[in-house]
Design a protein around this motif. Sequence first.
Motif: not given
Length: 370
Positions: A100-118
Amino acid sequence: MLSLLRPLLAVCLYLLLPGGQGLIPGYNNGFYYQDISNGNGNGEIYFNGVRLHVESPEHSVSAARGSSVTLPCHYHYEPELTTPRRTRVKWSWLPANTINAPVSPEALARETEVMVAMGNRHRSYGSFRGRVRLRRSAPGDMSLVINELQLNDTGRYRCEVIDGLEDESVTVELELRGVVFPYFSQKGRYHLNFFGAQQACQDQEATLATFEQLFTAWEEGLDWCNAGWLADGTVQYPITAPREGCGGLDLAPGLRSYGQRHRLLNHYDAFCFSASIKGTVYFLKHKTKLNFTEAVQACASDGTRIAKVGQMYAAWRLMGLDRCDAGWLADGSVRYPITKARANCGPPEPGVRSFGFLPQYLKFGVYCYR
């Protein structure tokens, strides 16, 4: 007692702060920091003027349901490094119905992890487990490949590259190619709250449309005077030909919006989105016309099942299904798809013609799905 604790506190701070390099000379763990002793005395760490850049040549990608798609993401250093560094990449996802917004701290907090790699180690999560990988076609290529695209995969994906204390990211929007269609309850107009609208779309092999999907449909000519729920909880409807009762003659064409409504108490119709399908929708050739119960059984006898509304719309829009014969669908409605408009087949524009929900004892053909 406080005076006795001060020397111990001082030692702990000396060990933890960058200024404590006397006890851990030249410390470098190879991942979190380039060199913890390379501080400027102000608690800041810098990287000898080397800057990490994370970029994507495409900020919006569209694909067909069931296909594979690549979300581009590349990183590089400026100036270029002579020796490779160990970096960590994290892909996360914000579903389309929560944007509901371009980018916001609240939106970042709702992000779901898809993949992590190292390095060669990687891990995928949730519904993406086993369906995602990194492309790695060249140094710095951290593009995400998603296989077997699903209806709910749409949204904003974030590619985050982490090198010690440096952390840069870029976002890519993923959309599915498909079709938006209005949908109302068997009870009639405006009987669905938000959750009922969600379920109604799912029952018809679709999802609630996003604002962007409805806007695209309006640009392509969708004109509908009944308000419907969207995935973000707003209620809107698209008008291409202004008229009384649909915002008035003086209001320009566009999306009419009621804004956010109470998801439980307010009732409207729904705008659903259906993407491409793997199977085939076809009109069953039968020696006689059928009532609804007979239609369901006829598809089963043919080794298939009666088609859903979303499947018909996808077949019409994406596969060119064209048939001037009214037939039953799984929700008890009677419809037929027209790609090439012609006489005796309804309005002059292409579309899915609907008779609505008729008494189920009436006789029509049937559309099946295999």
